[in-house]
Design an enzyme around this catalytic site. Sequence first.
Site, PDB file in Angstrom:
ATOM      1  N   GLY A 154       0.837  -1.194   0.000  1.00  0.00           N
ATOM      2  CA  GLY A 154       0.000   0.000   0.000  1.00  0.00           C
ATOM      3  C   GLY A 154       0.867   1.237   0.000  1.00  0.00           C
ATOM      4  N   VAL A 190       4.634   1.006   1.425  1.00  0.00           N
ATOM      5  CA  VAL A 190       4.972  -0.085   2.339  1.00  0.00           C
ATOM      6  C   VAL A 190       5.046  -1.381   1.546  1.00  0.00           C
ATOM      7  CG1 VAL A 190       4.291  -1.367   4.395  1.00  0.00           C
ATOM      8  CG2 VAL A 190       3.870   1.095   4.277  1.00  0.00           C
ATOM      9  N   ASP A 217      -4.002  11.322  12.305  1.00  0.00           N
ATOM     10  CA  ASP A 217      -4.574  10.779  11.072  1.00  0.00           C
ATOM     11  C   ASP A 217      -5.227   9.422  11.354  1.00  0.00           C
ATOM     12  OD1 ASP A 217      -5.287  10.898   8.375  1.00  0.00           O
ATOM     13  OD2 ASP A 217      -3.427   9.958   7.683  1.00  0.00           O
TER      14      ASP A 217
END
Length: 194
Positions: free
Chosen positions: A21, A28, A143
Amino acid sequence: MVVAERTIIGNRYELDALPLGQGGMGEVYSGYDKKLDRKVAVKLIRFPYGQHDDALVRRFLHEARIMAKLEHPGTPAIYDADVFLDPRFGPRPYMVMQYVEGITLQHVVEEQEALPINWAAAIAAQVAAVLVAAHDRGIFHRDLKPSNLMICGDGTVKVLDFGLAMFHEPDMTRLTSTGTTLGTPAYMSPEQIR
Protein backbone atom coordinates in the site's frame (compact mmCIF):
# COMPACT_ATOMS: atom_id res chain seq x y z
CA MET A 1 5.94 -15.45 -16.94
CA VAL A 2 8.29 -12.59 -16.01
CA VAL A 3 9.28 -12.35 -12.36
CA ALA A 4 10.33 -8.89 -11.22
CA GLU A 5 13.70 -8.70 -9.53
CA ARG A 6 13.45 -8.15 -5.80
CA THR A 7 15.16 -5.08 -4.38
CA ILE A 8 17.63 -5.56 -1.53
CA ILE A 9 18.29 -2.61 0.75
CA GLY A 10 20.62 -2.27 3.70
CA ASN A 11 22.39 -5.43 2.47
CA ARG A 12 19.75 -7.49 4.30
CA TYR A 13 16.13 -6.51 3.53
CA GLU A 14 14.74 -8.19 0.41
CA LEU A 15 11.57 -6.39 -0.75
CA ASP A 16 8.69 -7.83 -2.72
CA ALA A 17 8.27 -6.27 -6.19
CA LEU A 18 4.92 -4.59 -5.52
CA PRO A 19 3.94 -2.43 -2.54
CA LEU A 20 1.29 -3.56 -0.05
CA GLY A 21 0.00 0.00 0.00
CA GLN A 22 0.95 3.63 -0.11
CA GLY A 23 0.02 6.87 1.55
CA GLY A 24 0.89 10.50 1.19
CA MET A 25 4.45 10.02 2.41
CA GLY A 26 5.46 6.46 1.73
CA GLU A 27 5.07 3.05 0.18
CA VAL A 28 4.97 -0.08 2.34
CA TYR A 29 6.40 -3.35 1.05
CA SER A 30 6.45 -6.79 2.56
CA GLY A 31 9.97 -8.07 2.76
CA TYR A 32 12.35 -10.56 4.26
CA ASP A 33 15.15 -9.83 6.73
CA LYS A 34 17.92 -12.17 5.55
CA LYS A 35 20.02 -11.58 8.67
CA LEU A 36 17.32 -12.48 11.23
CA ASP A 37 15.31 -14.83 8.97
CA ARG A 38 11.92 -13.15 9.37
CA LYS A 39 9.20 -11.43 7.41
CA VAL A 40 9.14 -7.63 7.82
CA ALA A 41 7.34 -4.59 6.49
CA VAL A 42 9.48 -1.86 4.96
CA LYS A 43 8.21 1.68 4.49
CA LEU A 44 10.07 3.73 1.89
CA ILE A 45 9.69 7.46 1.57
CA ARG A 46 7.79 8.45 -1.57
CA PHE A 47 8.88 11.75 -3.14
CA PRO A 48 6.10 13.58 -4.99
CA TYR A 49 7.05 14.19 -8.61
CA GLY A 50 10.32 12.29 -8.05
CA GLN A 51 11.91 15.35 -6.40
CA HIS A 52 13.96 14.98 -3.20
CA ASP A 53 12.28 16.93 -0.38
CA ASP A 54 14.26 17.65 2.82
CA ALA A 55 11.12 18.52 4.81
CA LEU A 56 9.55 15.19 3.84
CA VAL A 57 12.73 13.34 4.85
CA ARG A 58 12.66 15.07 8.27
CA ARG A 59 8.98 14.13 8.73
CA PHE A 60 9.66 10.51 7.70
CA LEU A 61 12.55 10.12 10.15
CA HIS A 62 10.41 11.85 12.78
CA GLU A 63 7.76 9.13 12.29
CA ALA A 64 10.39 6.40 12.83
CA ARG A 65 11.53 8.03 16.09
CA ILE A 66 7.95 8.48 17.28
CA MET A 67 7.02 4.85 16.63
CA ALA A 68 10.25 3.58 18.21
CA LYS A 69 9.57 5.63 21.37
CA LEU A 70 6.00 4.37 21.64
CA GLU A 71 6.83 0.66 22.07
CA HIS A 72 3.24 -0.56 22.55
CA PRO A 73 1.70 -3.94 21.61
CA GLY A 74 -0.98 -2.02 19.70
CA THR A 75 1.56 -0.57 17.24
CA PRO A 76 4.06 -2.34 14.95
CA ALA A 77 7.54 -2.65 16.45
CA ILE A 78 10.25 -0.64 14.67
CA TYR A 79 13.37 -2.68 13.90
CA ASP A 80 15.52 -0.32 11.85
CA ALA A 81 15.63 3.01 9.99
CA ASP A 82 18.25 4.11 7.51
CA VAL A 83 18.82 5.49 4.00
CA PHE A 84 19.67 3.56 0.84
CA LEU A 85 20.76 4.75 -2.58
CA ASP A 86 17.81 4.22 -4.92
CA PRO A 87 18.97 4.33 -8.56
CA ARG A 88 15.76 6.18 -9.51
CA PHE A 89 15.52 8.74 -6.66
CA GLY A 90 18.94 8.95 -5.03
CA PRO A 91 19.16 8.77 -1.21
CA ARG A 92 15.87 7.31 0.04
CA PRO A 93 15.04 6.82 3.75
CA TYR A 94 13.36 3.62 4.84
CA MET A 95 11.91 2.19 8.03
CA VAL A 96 11.78 -1.54 8.85
CA MET A 97 8.99 -2.71 11.12
CA GLN A 98 7.05 -5.69 12.32
CA TYR A 99 4.99 -7.29 9.57
CA VAL A 100 1.36 -7.22 10.69
CA GLU A 101 -0.89 -9.91 9.28
CA GLY A 102 -4.54 -8.85 9.06
CA ILE A 103 -7.13 -6.68 7.40
CA THR A 104 -7.83 -2.98 7.82
CA LEU A 105 -10.92 -1.81 9.64
CA GLN A 106 -11.86 -0.01 6.42
CA HIS A 107 -12.12 -3.37 4.61
CA VAL A 108 -14.13 -4.89 7.47
CA VAL A 109 -16.59 -1.98 7.46
CA GLU A 110 -16.93 -2.09 3.66
CA GLU A 111 -17.69 -5.81 3.87
CA GLN A 112 -19.93 -5.76 6.97
CA GLU A 113 -21.42 -2.24 6.62
CA ALA A 114 -22.54 -2.00 10.28
CA LEU A 115 -20.36 -3.75 12.85
CA PRO A 116 -21.93 -5.55 15.80
CA ILE A 117 -21.73 -3.39 18.93
CA ASN A 118 -19.43 -5.83 20.75
CA TRP A 119 -16.96 -5.74 17.80
CA ALA A 120 -17.01 -1.95 17.65
CA ALA A 121 -16.53 -1.69 21.43
CA ALA A 122 -13.61 -4.17 21.41
CA ILE A 123 -11.90 -2.32 18.56
CA ALA A 124 -12.49 1.09 20.15
CA ALA A 125 -11.15 -0.09 23.52
CA GLN A 126 -7.91 -1.32 21.95
CA VAL A 127 -7.44 1.84 19.90
CA ALA A 128 -8.13 3.95 23.00
CA ALA A 129 -5.46 2.01 24.92
CA VAL A 130 -2.90 2.79 22.20
CA LEU A 131 -3.90 6.47 22.14
CA VAL A 132 -3.66 6.76 25.95
CA ALA A 133 -0.16 5.26 25.86
CA ALA A 134 0.80 7.58 22.99
CA HIS A 135 -0.64 10.67 24.70
CA ASP A 136 1.20 9.76 27.93
CA ARG A 137 4.40 10.02 25.88
CA GLY A 138 3.33 13.30 24.24
CA ILE A 139 2.50 11.65 20.88
CA PHE A 140 -0.63 12.67 18.94
CA HIS A 141 -1.50 10.54 15.88
CA ARG A 142 -3.45 13.19 13.84
CA ASP A 143 -4.57 10.78 11.07
CA LEU A 144 -6.64 8.14 12.83
CA LYS A 145 -9.02 6.48 10.35
CA PRO A 146 -10.27 2.96 9.50
CA SER A 147 -7.53 2.37 6.90
CA ASN A 148 -4.89 2.99 9.61
CA LEU A 149 -6.30 0.33 11.95
CA MET A 150 -5.29 -3.28 11.27
CA ILE A 151 -7.42 -6.09 12.68
CA CYS A 152 -5.22 -9.15 13.24
CA GLY A 153 -6.38 -12.75 13.02
CA ASP A 154 -6.50 -13.10 16.81
CA GLY A 155 -8.76 -10.03 17.15
CA THR A 156 -6.07 -7.63 18.31
CA VAL A 157 -5.86 -4.18 16.71
CA LYS A 158 -2.71 -2.39 15.56
CA VAL A 159 -2.68 1.37 14.99
CA LEU A 160 -0.62 2.15 11.88
CA ASP A 161 0.89 5.15 10.10
CA PHE A 162 2.22 7.73 12.52
CA GLY A 163 3.48 9.80 9.57
CA LEU A 164 1.47 12.87 10.61
CA ALA A 165 1.94 12.38 14.35
CA MET A 166 3.04 15.23 16.52
CA PHE A 167 5.58 14.67 19.29
CA HIS A 168 6.26 17.27 21.95
CA GLU A 169 10.04 17.39 21.95
CA PRO A 170 11.73 20.61 23.10
CA ASP A 171 14.57 20.41 20.57
CA MET A 172 12.32 19.40 17.65
CA THR A 173 11.51 22.17 15.20
CA ARG A 174 8.03 22.48 13.78
CA LEU A 175 7.57 20.07 10.84
CA THR A 176 4.21 21.36 9.66
CA SER A 177 4.08 24.81 8.12
CA THR A 178 1.44 27.22 9.35
CA GLY A 179 -1.61 27.01 7.11
CA THR A 180 -0.73 23.51 5.86
CA THR A 181 -3.53 20.96 6.17
CA LEU A 182 -2.33 17.44 6.81
CA GLY A 183 -4.54 14.41 7.29
CA THR A 184 -7.77 13.02 5.93
CA PRO A 185 -10.53 15.66 6.17
CA ALA A 186 -13.36 13.16 6.75
CA TYR A 187 -11.57 11.90 9.88
CA MET A 188 -10.11 15.15 11.25
CA SER A 189 -11.09 16.55 14.60
CA PRO A 190 -12.97 19.88 14.50
CA GLU A 191 -10.01 21.73 16.07
CA GLN A 192 -7.65 20.29 13.43
CA ILE A 193 -9.95 21.48 10.61
CA ARG A 194 -10.19 24.95 12.17
